[in-house]
Enzyme design. Structure first.
Site, PDB file in Angstrom:
ATOM      1  N   ARG A  21       0.808  -1.220   0.000  1.00  5.69           N
ATOM      2  CA  ARG A  21       0.000   0.000   0.000  1.00  5.69           C
ATOM      3  C   ARG A  21       0.845   1.275   0.000  1.00  5.69           C
ATOM      4  O   ARG A  21       0.344   2.360  -0.226  1.00  5.69           O
ATOM      5  CB  ARG A  21      -0.950  -0.018   1.218  1.00  5.69           C
ATOM      6  N   GLN A  83      12.439 -14.389   6.058  1.00  2.21           N
ATOM      7  CA  GLN A  83      11.157 -14.920   5.577  1.00  2.21           C
ATOM      8  C   GLN A  83      11.144 -14.616   4.075  1.00  2.21           C
ATOM      9  O   GLN A  83      10.907 -13.490   3.659  1.00  2.21           O
ATOM     10  CB  GLN A  83       9.986 -14.227   6.285  1.00  2.21           C
ATOM     11  N   ASP A 113       6.044  -1.651  11.460  1.00  2.15           N
ATOM     12  CA  ASP A 113       5.348  -0.491  10.907  1.00  2.15           C
ATOM     13  C   ASP A 113       4.470   0.226  11.937  1.00  2.15           C
ATOM     14  O   ASP A 113       3.589   0.985  11.577  1.00  2.15           O
ATOM     15  CB  ASP A 113       4.527  -0.882   9.672  1.00  2.15           C
ATOM     16  N   ASN A 241       0.568   2.221   6.871  1.00  2.81           N
ATOM     17  CA  ASN A 241       0.346   1.354   5.713  1.00  2.81           C
ATOM     18  C   ASN A 241       0.444   2.105   4.398  1.00  2.81           C
ATOM     19  O   ASN A 241       0.708   1.506   3.371  1.00  2.81           O
ATOM     20  CB  ASN A 241      -1.011   0.656   5.808  1.00  2.81           C
ATOM     21  N   TYR A 381      36.126  29.153  -1.009  1.00  2.94           N
ATOM     22  CA  TYR A 381      36.136  27.735  -0.642  1.00  2.94           C
ATOM     23  C   TYR A 381      37.271  27.463   0.325  1.00  2.94           C
ATOM     24  O   TYR A 381      38.440  27.726   0.012  1.00  2.94           O
ATOM     25  CB  TYR A 381      36.281  26.838  -1.883  1.00  2.94           C
ATOM     26  N   ASN A 401      42.796  22.311  -2.633  1.00  3.99           N
ATOM     27  CA  ASN A 401      43.171  21.200  -1.746  1.00  3.99           C
ATOM     28  C   ASN A 401      43.323  19.890  -2.480  1.00  3.99           C
ATOM     29  O   ASN A 401      43.803  18.923  -1.940  1.00  3.99           O
ATOM     30  CB  ASN A 401      42.138  21.054  -0.633  1.00  3.99           C
ATOM     31  N   SER A 420      41.935  39.515  -1.918  1.00  2.00           N
ATOM     32  CA  SER A 420      40.882  38.955  -2.751  1.00  2.00           C
ATOM     33  C   SER A 420      41.457  38.066  -3.836  1.00  2.00           C
ATOM     34  O   SER A 420      42.530  38.335  -4.380  1.00  2.00           O
ATOM     35  CB  SER A 420      40.107  40.090  -3.431  1.00  2.00           C
TER      36      SER A 420
HETATM   37  C1  UD1 Z   1      -1.936  -6.383  11.079  1.00  2.00           C
HETATM   38  C2  UD1 Z   1      -2.930  -7.266  11.833  1.00  2.00           C
HETATM   39  C3  UD1 Z   1      -4.154  -6.429  12.183  1.00  2.00           C
HETATM   40  C4  UD1 Z   1      -3.747  -5.206  12.978  1.00  2.00           C
HETATM   41  C5  UD1 Z   1      -2.667  -4.392  12.260  1.00  2.00           C
HETATM   42  C6  UD1 Z   1      -2.126  -3.334  13.184  1.00  2.00           C
HETATM   43  C7  UD1 Z   1      -2.639  -9.533  10.961  1.00  2.00           C
HETATM   44  C8  UD1 Z   1      -3.197 -10.606  10.086  1.00  2.00           C
HETATM   45  N1  UD1 Z   1      -3.300  -8.392  11.004  1.00  2.00           N
HETATM   46  O1  UD1 Z   1      -2.558  -6.017   9.861  1.00  2.00           O
HETATM   47  O2  UD1 Z   1      -5.079  -7.222  12.918  1.00  2.00           O
HETATM   48  O3  UD1 Z   1      -4.878  -4.397  13.239  1.00  2.00           O
HETATM   49  O4  UD1 Z   1      -1.573  -5.250  11.882  1.00  2.00           O
HETATM   50  O5  UD1 Z   1      -1.211  -2.481  12.571  1.00  2.00           O
HETATM   51  O6  UD1 Z   1      -1.644  -9.770  11.607  1.00  2.00           O
HETATM   52  N2  UD1 Z   1       4.924  -8.929   7.954  1.00  2.00           N
HETATM   53  C9  UD1 Z   1       5.926  -9.852   7.754  1.00  2.00           C
HETATM   54  N3  UD1 Z   1       5.681 -10.964   7.009  1.00  2.00           N
HETATM   55  C10 UD1 Z   1       4.476 -11.207   6.446  1.00  2.00           C
HETATM   56  C11 UD1 Z   1       3.441 -10.263   6.656  1.00  2.00           C
HETATM   57  C12 UD1 Z   1       3.696  -9.131   7.411  1.00  2.00           C
HETATM   58  O7  UD1 Z   1       7.046  -9.679   8.255  1.00  2.00           O
HETATM   59  O8  UD1 Z   1       4.333 -12.261   5.785  1.00  2.00           O
HETATM   60  C13 UD1 Z   1       5.212  -7.731   8.767  1.00  2.00           C
HETATM   61  C14 UD1 Z   1       5.101  -6.458   7.949  1.00  2.00           C
HETATM   62  O9  UD1 Z   1       6.362  -6.099   7.382  1.00  2.00           O
HETATM   63  C15 UD1 Z   1       4.641  -5.440   8.983  1.00  2.00           C
HETATM   64  C16 UD1 Z   1       3.861  -6.280  10.000  1.00  2.00           C
HETATM   65  O10 UD1 Z   1       4.233  -7.629   9.778  1.00  2.00           O
HETATM   66  O11 UD1 Z   1       5.734  -4.818   9.624  1.00  2.00           O
HETATM   67  C17 UD1 Z   1       2.350  -6.123   9.835  1.00  2.00           C
HETATM   68  O12 UD1 Z   1       1.967  -6.536   8.526  1.00  2.00           O
HETATM   69  P1  UD1 Z   1       0.863  -5.778   7.681  1.00  2.00           P
HETATM   70  O13 UD1 Z   1       0.733  -6.476   6.369  1.00  2.00           O
HETATM   71  O14 UD1 Z   1       1.107  -4.334   7.690  1.00  2.00           O
HETATM   72  O15 UD1 Z   1      -0.444  -6.113   8.566  1.00  2.00           O
HETATM   73  P2  UD1 Z   1      -1.799  -5.308   8.627  1.00  2.00           P
HETATM   74  O16 UD1 Z   1      -2.603  -5.594   7.413  1.00  2.00           O
HETATM   75  O17 UD1 Z   1      -1.529  -3.895   8.951  1.00  2.00           O
HETATM   76 CA    CA Z   2       0.301  -2.684   9.109  1.00  2.00          CA
END
Ligand code: UD1
Ligand code: CA
Length: 467
Positions: A21, A83, A113, A241, A381, A401, A420
């Protein structure tokens, strides 16, 4: 382990996602808030809790994320796990299983995030989790009530107000969408129970992902205690997001910083809405900040300074009573008390400007020291140089320099008058009390108190005998 001695605390940070997003080629957690990547904010807060270890799940631009994390966390504290395919937050936790499962610990899960969460809030979450019914909960979820909960997972409670489940926005019914209590994405788990339950999480949902949010409801179904820690400051819990949320958070953070500087530190802002001040900057009493000034990083500014419009100061130290005129760029530099800089001056890394010195229009200074009361006011300079006290550098002077391969130093003494348009071909030393004629090209060291002229400059007269 005795019941009085809590299990060790470990922290897991999820930071593998790209952040679709954001519509960006840069991984979301590397986008900057207050000048630092989102992940740095989370890591610094994590460190403040003094955990036994911190594991970070990385994926998109994982090498760069590692570098950012290492700026905040010691190598002895942090471990990374890759991952490679982002199959959901539950899957992300599962890839860290090997690092965490074997130790009977309390695991705090943070989201890369959600940058504004405070250590005090997390400490209270951990405390409630450990104290729950005298034996600790299997899971404690950090929640908050929002006026606009769109996008977040909703907290579904039963008739008794107990936790029932978390429903993601995309899977929610209209009725569930009207729930205003949301999941922060921050939880405390009993590590053993977390990994037991995670094995049963399926990806049968709208996004086809393994949701970490399914873990608490599965725990509840097997009779485990799931508790909720409801916080009251939505700002701390806000996730980033998209870029609109990032810009809004930046705005709120900046407003808080400027209000604190005005109310607690006595700084005047001519136009508080149009000044950009880092949260980590320090500014002294009665300093006046004009519109469109940016102060970045860990800059320290003294009392009674004036900073005029269009100036950017980054990671620099400015003394008391300094006047910085319009449109200057100052990075990793030091300016002593009473100095006057600008307009249109450029102080680059390791520029050191002495007390009451003047650096004026279109003057660039790099890796150089300018002594007390000395002046370089126009079109100059100064690079890799040391300039003494009470010396005047005439308009258009250049320290040459760089010979195309190496940088060389220029040393200029006290009470010198450089005419100057003088070229100083480094390496070169100019003694105390020297005067150079306009347009001199100084290629050789000049002893003290000589008047030199020409190209290359030659001594034509001794100004006063050395005593
Ligand atoms: C998630 C929660 C939601 C919550 C919100 C709060 C889930 C399913 N949902 O949603 O309930 O309200 O956070 O901010 O957990 N990430 C990984 N690997 C993945 C997926 C995500 O490392 O496979 C990390 C992302 O980089 C991020 C964090 O997990 O830092 C959250 O992922 P994101 O996709 O932003 O989740 P939300 O849709 O915001
Ligand atoms: Ca999020």
């Amino acid at each position: 382990m005795s019941q009085f001695e809590p299990k060790p605390l470990n922290i897991l940070i999820l930071a593998a996602g790209l952040g679709t997003r954001m519509k960006s080629n840069l991984a979301k957690v590397l986008h900057r808030l207050d000048g630092r990547p989102l992940i740095n904010h989370v890591c610094r807060t994590a460190a403040a809790l003094a955990p036994e270890k911190v594991c970070v799940v990385i994926g998109h631009q994982g090498e760069d994320v590692q570098l950012a994390v290492r700026e905040e966390l010691d190598d002895s504290l942090v471990q990374f796990v890759w991952q490679n395919e982002q199959l959901g937050t539950g899957h992300a936790v599962n890839v860290a299983r090997g690092l965490l499962e074997s130790q009977d610990s309390t695991l705090l899960v943070l989201s890369g995030d959600v940058p504004m969460i405070r250590a005090e809030t997390l400490a209270a979450l951990v405390q409630q989790h450990r104290a729950h019914r005298g034996r600790g909960a299997a899971c404690t979820i950090l929640t908050v009530k929002l006026d606009d909960p769109a996008g977040y997972g909703r907290i579904v409670r039963d008739e008794l107000g107990q936790f029932e489940s978390i429903v993601e926005q995309k899977d929610a019914t209209d009725e569930e969408k009207s729930i205003r209590e949301i999941n922060s994405g921050i939880y405390c788990f009993d590590t053993t129970k977390l990994f037991e339950t995670l094995s049963h999480v399926k990806n049968h949902n709208a996004q086809g992902e393994y949701y970490l949010t399914d873990v608490p409801s599965l725990m509840r179904q097997t009779g485990e205690d799931v508790s909720i820690y409801r916080h009251d400051d939505p700002f701390e819990i806000e996730g980033i997001n998209n870029r609109a949320q990032l810009a809004e958070m930046e705005r709120v953070l900046r407003r808080r910083t400027i209000t604190r500087l005005m109310l607690d530190y006595g700084v005047t802002f001519i136009d508080p809405k149009n000044a950009y001040i880092s949260q980590r900057a320090t500014i002294g009493r009665d300093t006046v900040i004009h519109p469109n000034v940016s102060i970045e990083g860990e800059t320290v500014i003294g009392d009674g300074c004036t900073i005029r419009s269009g100036t950017r100061i980054s990671n620099s130290k400015i003394g008391h009573g300094v006047e910085i005129l319009d449109n200057c760029v100052i990075t990793d530099a030091e300016v002593s008390g009473g100095a006057r800089i600008g307009p249109f001056a450029h102080l680059r890394p390791a520029a050191q400007i002495g007390e009451n010195a003047h650096v004026g229009n279109f003057v660039e200074v790099k890796k150089s020291r300018i002594g007390r009361n000395s002046k370089a006011n126009h079109l100059t300079y100064i690079g890799d140089a040391t300039i003494g006290e009470n010396t005047n550098i005439g308009a258009g002077t250049i320290t040459c320099n760089y010979d195309g391969k190496n940088k060389h130093r220029t040393e200029i003494g006290d009470n010198v008058k450089i005419g100057s348009d003088t070229m100083l071909v480094a390496p070169v030393k100019v003694g105390d009390g020297v005067v150079s004629g306009a347009g001199s090209v100084i290629t050789k060291d000049v002893p003290p108190n000589k008047l030199v002229v020409g190209a290359p400059a030659r001594a034509i007269r001794t100004l006063k005998s050395e005593d």
